[in-house]
Enzyme design. Sequence first.
Site, PDB file in Angstrom:
ATOM      1  N   ARG A  64      17.436  27.118 -11.941  1.00 26.53           N
ATOM      2  CA  ARG A  64      18.371  25.926 -12.060  1.00 26.53           C
ATOM      3  C   ARG A  64      18.380  25.227 -13.494  1.00 26.53           C
ATOM      4  NH1 ARG A  64      17.875  21.365  -7.538  1.00 26.53           N
ATOM      5  NH2 ARG A  64      15.835  20.708  -8.963  1.00 26.53           N
ATOM      6  N   LYS A 100      21.280  19.735 -13.672  1.00 31.07           N
ATOM      7  CA  LYS A 100      20.307  18.394 -13.832  1.00 31.07           C
ATOM      8  C   LYS A 100      20.033  17.852 -15.172  1.00 31.07           C
ATOM      9  CE  LYS A 100      16.339  17.249 -10.846  1.00 31.07           C
ATOM     10  NZ  LYS A 100      17.141  16.753  -9.775  1.00 31.07           N
TER      11      LYS A 100
HETATM   12  C1  LIG Z   1      17.093  16.912  -8.380  1.00 27.93           C
HETATM   13  C2  LIG Z   1      18.560  16.284  -7.625  1.00 27.93           C
HETATM   14  C3  LIG Z   1      18.624  16.443  -6.254  1.00 27.93           C
HETATM   15  C4  LIG Z   1      17.507  16.907  -5.310  1.00 27.93           C
HETATM   16  O1  LIG Z   1      17.106  18.258  -5.771  1.00 27.93           O
HETATM   17  P1  LIG Z   1      15.676  18.842  -5.096  1.00 27.93           P
HETATM   18  O2  LIG Z   1      15.840  20.266  -5.825  1.00 27.93           O
HETATM   19  O3  LIG Z   1      15.789  19.091  -3.700  1.00 27.93           O
HETATM   20  O4  LIG Z   1      14.686  17.923  -5.709  1.00 27.93           O
HETATM   21  C5  LIG Z   1      19.750  15.919  -5.494  1.00 27.93           C
HETATM   22  N1  LIG Z   1      20.734  15.484  -6.422  1.00 27.93           N
HETATM   23  C6  LIG Z   1      20.737  15.214  -7.805  1.00 27.93           C
HETATM   24  C7  LIG Z   1      21.897  14.609  -8.476  1.00 27.93           C
HETATM   25  C8  LIG Z   1      19.484  15.676  -8.599  1.00 27.93           C
HETATM   26  O5  LIG Z   1      19.582  15.408  -9.624  1.00 27.93           O
END
Ligand SMILES: *Cc1c(COP(=O)(O)O)cnc(C)c1O
Length: 341
Positions: free
Chosen positions: A82, A184
Amino acid sequence: MEKKNLDWENMGFSYMQTDKRYVANYKDGKWDDGALIDDPNIVMNECAGVLQYSQSVFEGLKAYTTEDGHIVTFRPDLNASRMVDSAKRLEMPPFPEERFVDAVEQVVKANAAYVPPYGSGATLYIRPYMFGINPVIGVKPADEYQFRIFTTPVGPYFKGGAKPITICVSDFDRAAPHGTGHIKAGLNYAMSLHAIVTAHANGFDENMYLDSATRTKVEETGGANFIFVTKDNKVVTPHSDTILPSITRRSIMYVAEHYLGLEVEERDVYFDEVKDFAECGLCGTAAVISPVGKIVNHGEEICLPSGMEKMGPVTQKLYDTLTGIQMGHIEAPEGWIKVIE
Ligand SMILES: *Cc1c(COP(=O)(O)O)cnc(C)c1O
């Protein structure tokens, strides 16, 4: 390894400096070998790309102790891939996936004294991130980057059990069509701060963002994906190119289908059908699943049948099964648990 003498049961979710952090630098078109270092501070030029144009991406995962005493992480390969996707979207050089997983292992081992003991509910939060570090004044990608990972112990997300929360439909948008909602990046969080401060000031725990183009479909919250359970026990999650692909949510959908034998659907979820669901939860690394009891849309209340006292029965089963897999009580699918020591 002697553990630090910390009050594991009563820690909050805040930064605590640990002994070592991992650093690698990208310069002249390549990543250096990387190393563990002691200094938690970063010195950079006043004109660094990240400071001017927010060229930065991050990840979040945790290390914890299983019942049989191993330190493990959960699906770190998915964080690695990711972060590659996030970096490419912001014109940053991807940090190689195998090196990401290896760096996570190194930094957790070096801070093993801070990994909370089994049963405390606490975990060692791991924060990989990457940013443009050389001076950039004309708008363009940086030429030099730093990749870092620090760790910090954090307390149990829910002290005394998970109480359902109340959320509101936000008047603000989180992600534009064809924008950066699926990666992210810190920039998605910077612009969500006003929305969450506003929601809190109005007495809500979280925001539900709708799709920006039509404002008819459910997307996600500022930092967690939605799952819904229908009255006939189907597990439904919104499909959208502008939500962040949560690793927790993907794991929950797998568990629903393959461990609990439930029907699962990833599809458009219209806000108009939310009133018909039996249960709702928010999925993310920090809490795994936070149950939602009430959703408020400009004064109009949708009260989930699961109520405000406890998780709904299907949400609870999903939560117990996934956390059972993470803690080693239930056999994990191949490759989900990475043993560090
Ligand atoms: C990090 C994040 C999540 C959750 O992702 P995980 O991989 O389950 O920790 C969900 N939505 C957003 C906008 C995020 O930044």
